[in-house]
Scaffold this motif. Structure first.
Motif, PDB file in Angstrom:
ATOM      1  N   THR A 150     -14.653 -32.805 -14.935  1.00 12.11           N
ATOM      2  CA  THR A 150     -13.329 -33.233 -14.500  1.00 12.11           C
ATOM      3  C   THR A 150     -12.465 -34.534 -15.274  1.00 12.11           C
ATOM      4  OG1 THR A 150     -13.856 -34.550 -12.453  1.00 12.11           O
ATOM      5  CG2 THR A 150     -13.445 -32.173 -12.319  1.00 12.11           C
ATOM      6  N   PRO A 151     -11.283 -34.756 -15.730  1.00 11.23           N
ATOM      7  CA  PRO A 151     -10.811 -35.695 -16.155  1.00 11.23           C
ATOM      8  C   PRO A 151     -11.030 -36.935 -15.035  1.00 11.23           C
ATOM      9  CG  PRO A 151      -9.193 -33.975 -16.213  1.00 11.23           C
ATOM     10  CD  PRO A 151     -10.263 -33.632 -15.536  1.00 11.23           C
ATOM     11  N   HIS A 152     -11.318 -38.040 -15.794  1.00 13.50           N
ATOM     12  CA  HIS A 152     -11.474 -39.454 -14.962  1.00 13.50           C
ATOM     13  C   HIS A 152     -10.538 -40.489 -15.324  1.00 13.50           C
ATOM     14  CE1 HIS A 152     -13.467 -43.112 -13.867  1.00 13.50           C
ATOM     15  NE2 HIS A 152     -13.869 -42.437 -12.758  1.00 13.50           N
ATOM     16  N   PRO A 153      -9.730 -41.096 -14.442  1.00 14.26           N
ATOM     17  CA  PRO A 153      -8.876 -41.892 -14.935  1.00 14.26           C
ATOM     18  C   PRO A 153      -9.295 -43.350 -15.717  1.00 14.26           C
ATOM     19  CG  PRO A 153      -9.210 -42.093 -12.557  1.00 14.26           C
ATOM     20  CD  PRO A 153     -10.187 -41.138 -13.060  1.00 14.26           C
ATOM     21  N   ALA A 154     -10.428 -43.840 -15.772  1.00 20.44           N
ATOM     22  CA  ALA A 154     -10.857 -44.660 -16.277  1.00 20.44           C
ATOM     23  C   ALA A 154     -11.649 -44.471 -17.923  1.00 20.44           C
ATOM     24  CB  ALA A 154     -11.744 -45.567 -15.718  1.00 20.44           C
ATOM     25  N   LEU A 155     -12.580 -43.714 -17.985  1.00 19.41           N
ATOM     26  CA  LEU A 155     -13.174 -43.464 -19.349  1.00 19.41           C
ATOM     27  C   LEU A 155     -12.637 -42.251 -19.897  1.00 19.41           C
ATOM     28  CD1 LEU A 155     -16.846 -44.678 -18.560  1.00 19.41           C
ATOM     29  CD2 LEU A 155     -14.931 -45.840 -19.883  1.00 19.41           C
ATOM     30  N   GLY A 156     -12.159 -41.053 -18.962  1.00 20.44           N
ATOM     31  CA  GLY A 156     -11.789 -40.044 -19.651  1.00 20.44           C
ATOM     32  C   GLY A 156     -12.342 -38.649 -18.840  1.00 20.44           C
TER      33      GLY A 156
END
Length: 218
Positions: A150-156
């Protein structure tokens, strides 16, 4: 008109003042989306449909180099939407439309793959047997009941590997900018849609530009 709404597939919204609505096919492509993007101007774009529909429109924004300039609101037609869960979006149609039209814009990672697509919600490979790395970290060697990205707000992006054992299911979570897997041929699902054939390798990675998603308070 303040917004251009694309209702994909069977998705419906309550049409209101200031919203120009177009009904197009599910997971729309270049022929349907690009001519409408040409008329967008500085208006907000609202996508009504499934996570796969949103991914299809996001891909057209990427291809036409509009990611940095277009704010995208999302009205999901699926109460189990991974995108809504990830970014705290309403799943009630009226509340989702209100947020899409009035909410604040926030940049969120857009994840690409090595076959020319994008991921906005959840990618899943299940079952899987192989070797996978997230950046330089080995996250899988052997068999797993599921492999999710899934997308992650910090690293991607965030990788979750689930393994079933005698004591239940164990999950290991790793974050990074890219993940690659080599495995026995298996089926990859992107935003709920299976790829058209089984594959023995796959790569997901964070795109250099983010998606300008409307998700702040309305």
């Amino acid at each position: 008109m303040d917004a251009l709404a694309l209702c994909c597939g069977n998705a419906e919204i309550t049409e209101g003042e200031g919203v120009e609505t177009h009904r197009i096919g599910a997971r729309p492509g270049k022929a349907e989306v690009d001519p409408l993007l040409e008329t967008l101007g500085d208006r907000r774009l609202v996508v009504c449909g499934t996570d796969a529909d949103l991914a299809a429109v996001a891909l057209r924004l990427l291809r036409t180099e509009r990611l940095q300039e277009v704010a995208v609101g999302y009205v999901t037609s699926d109460r189990a939407s991974a995108v809504a869960e990830l970014w705290g979006l309403p799943t009630d149609p009226a509340a989702a439309l209100r947020r899409a039209l009035r909410g604040e814009v926030d940049k969120v990672p857009l994840v690409r793959d090595d076959v020319g697509g994008v991921l906005v919600g959840r990618g899943r490979i299940s079952p899987v047997r192989g070797v996978a790395y997230c950046d330089d970290t080995q996250v899988l060697r052997g068999q797993a009941s599921s492999f999710e990205v899934t997308p992650h707000p910090a690293l991607g992006l965030e990788v979750t590997v689930a393994r079933r054992g005698l004591l239940g299911t164990r999950r290991a979570v790793t974050t990074g900018r890219a993940v690659q897997i080599g495995c026995l041929p298996t089926l990859v699902r992107k935003d709920g849609v299976p790829h058209d054939r089984q594959l023995d390798k796959w790569i997901w990675y964070r795109h250099t530009e983010d998606l300008r998603l409307v998700r702040g308070l309305d």
